[in-house]
Design a protein around this motif. Structure first.
Motif, PDB file in Angstrom:
ATOM      1  N   ALA A 163       2.249   1.754  -3.444  1.00  0.00           N
ATOM      2  CA  ALA A 163       1.243   2.173  -4.418  1.00  0.00           C
ATOM      3  C   ALA A 163       0.721   3.587  -4.158  1.00  0.00           C
ATOM      4  N   LYS A 164       0.488   3.917  -2.876  1.00  0.00           N
ATOM      5  CA  LYS A 164      -0.150   5.189  -2.542  1.00  0.00           C
ATOM      6  C   LYS A 164       0.799   6.213  -1.926  1.00  0.00           C
ATOM      7  N   GLU A 195      -6.496  -0.001  -7.372  1.00  0.00           N
ATOM      8  CA  GLU A 195      -6.835   1.147  -6.543  1.00  0.00           C
ATOM      9  C   GLU A 195      -8.231   1.631  -6.932  1.00  0.00           C
ATOM     10  N   GLY A 199      -1.464   2.140   4.799  1.00  0.00           N
ATOM     11  CA  GLY A 199      -2.880   1.818   4.879  1.00  0.00           C
ATOM     12  C   GLY A 199      -3.387   2.021   6.298  1.00  0.00           C
ATOM     13  N   VAL A 258       0.846  -1.201   0.000  1.00  0.00           N
ATOM     14  CA  VAL A 258       0.000   0.000   0.000  1.00  0.00           C
ATOM     15  C   VAL A 258       0.876   1.242   0.000  1.00  0.00           C
ATOM     16  N   LYS A 259       1.954   1.227   0.775  1.00  0.00           N
ATOM     17  CA  LYS A 259       2.865   2.371   0.803  1.00  0.00           C
ATOM     18  C   LYS A 259       3.532   2.570  -0.554  1.00  0.00           C
ATOM     19  N   SER A 270      -6.687   3.436   2.525  1.00  0.00           N
ATOM     20  CA  SER A 270      -5.462   4.232   2.577  1.00  0.00           C
ATOM     21  C   SER A 270      -5.774   5.702   2.843  1.00  0.00           C
ATOM     22  N   LYS A 322       1.715   6.192   1.126  1.00  0.00           N
ATOM     23  CA  LYS A 322       1.414   6.336   2.549  1.00  0.00           C
ATOM     24  C   LYS A 322       0.877   5.020   3.074  1.00  0.00           C
ATOM     25  N   LYS A 347     -10.308   5.450  -2.041  1.00  0.00           N
ATOM     26  CA  LYS A 347      -9.331   5.410  -0.957  1.00  0.00           C
ATOM     27  C   LYS A 347      -8.929   3.982  -0.586  1.00  0.00           C
ATOM     28  N   ASN A 348      -9.394   3.037  -1.356  1.00  0.00           N
ATOM     29  CA  ASN A 348      -9.105   1.632  -1.052  1.00  0.00           C
ATOM     30  C   ASN A 348      -8.105   1.038  -2.041  1.00  0.00           C
ATOM     31  N   VAL A 349      -7.353   0.086  -1.562  1.00  0.00           N
ATOM     32  CA  VAL A 349      -6.403  -0.652  -2.397  1.00  0.00           C
ATOM     33  C   VAL A 349      -6.667  -2.144  -2.204  1.00  0.00           C
TER      34      VAL A 349
END
Length: 220
Positions: free
Chosen positions: A157-158, A191, A162, A154-155, A220, A160, A194-196
Motif C-alpha cells: 500500500a505504501k 490509509e 511499517g 503495508v509495503k 508507516s 515501504k 502515516k497510519n495504515v
C-alpha cells in the motif's frame, strides 16, 4: 446357611461403541486428509537433518506442488492477481527463521496482489509442530502469521515497511487444523496520515471455511 447376593445386571452404555467409532473415524480422517508419509517424516525426523539435505528439498518441493494445486491459486490467477516476491524483513525472527523448519513452516509464504483492487492474499503452510492442542494450530502462531501478512500489505500500500504495529486484534471463529495451508486475504485497507489500518480474514485451504478475522494498525 450361606446367603447369595444377587446384584442387578449393569447396563452398558449404548453410546460407548458409537463414541469409539466416531473418535476413530475422526482421527482417521485427520490423518488421511491432512497428513502424508512425508509430513510424518517432517514432524519426526527432518528437523534434525541439515537444511540442504535431499529429503528436505523433496518435502519442500512436494509442499510447493500442493500449493500450486490449491483451488484458490487458480482462482486468483483468473481474476487478475499476480504473485509477488517481496524482499522479506531482515528483523523477522519468527516466520523466516525460528519457525522456518520442516514440520513447522517448511516453505516460504506466497503472496498475491491485485493492482486494480489493491487486494492482497497470502498463503502459509502450518505444520504439526505449531500446535497447541493436538492437531490444532496455536492461537499465538496464527496471530504471528496475521501480523506478518499485514506488514507485507503495508509495503504493497505504501511502498515501504511499517515501522511498528500500533494495534492488533483477532477474533477466532473456528479451530485451525494443523498441516494445511491457510489463506489470508485483505478485506479492507484504510490509509490515514502515516497510519495504515488493515482488516483481514483467514480461510482454510479450501477457501470455503472462515477460521478467524483480524484487524491491525501500523505506523508507516
Amino acid at each position: 446357611m450361606k446367603k447369595f447376593v444377587v446384584r442387578p445386571k449393569q447396563k452398558s452404555s449404548k453410546w460407548v461403541p458409537f463414541t469409539i467409532f466416531g473418535g476413530s473415524f475422526f482421527l482417521g480422517w485427520l490423518l488421511t486428509e491432512h497428513m502424508t508419509f512425508t509430513d510424518l517424516m517432517a514432524y519426526w525426523r527432518y528437523d534434525s537433518l541439515p537444511q540442504g539435505s535431499e529429503e528436505i528439498k523433496d518435502y519442500q518441493l512436494e509442499l510447493f506442488n500442493r500449493s500450486e494445486n490449491l483451488p484458490v491459486v487458480r482462482q486468483l490467477q483468473q481474476v487478475g492477481f499476480r504473485e509477488v516476491f517481496p524482499q522479506r524483513r531482515k528483523d523477522d525472527l519468527l516466520i523466516d527463521k525460528a519457525l522456518f523448519t520442516p514440520g513447522a513452516i517448511a516453505v516460504p509464504p506466497r503472496f498475491y496482489y491485485n493492482p486494480l483492487t489493491k487486494e492482497s492474499v497470502g498463503i502459509y503452510h502450518l505444520g504439526m509442530k505449531l500446535t497447541g492442542y493436538p492437531f490444532i494450530i496455536h492461537g499465538g502462531i496464527l496471530a504471528t502469521v496475521i501480523e506478518d501478512f499485514m506488514r507485507e500489505c503495508v509495503k504493497f500500500a505504501k511502498g515501504k515497511e511499517g515501522e511498528r504495529t500500533k494495534d492488533l486484534s483477532i477474533s477466532y471463529k473456528l479451530p485451525t487444523l494443523a498441516n494445511q495451508f491457510v489463506i489470508v486475504r485483505t478485506t479492507k485497507v484504510d490509509e490515514f496520515g502515516k497510519n495504515v489500518k488493515i482488516k483481514v480474514e483467514v480461510m482454510d485451504q479450501s477457501g470455503n471455511r472462515k477460521l478467524l478475522n483480524g484487524t491491525g494498525v501500523f505506523k508507516s
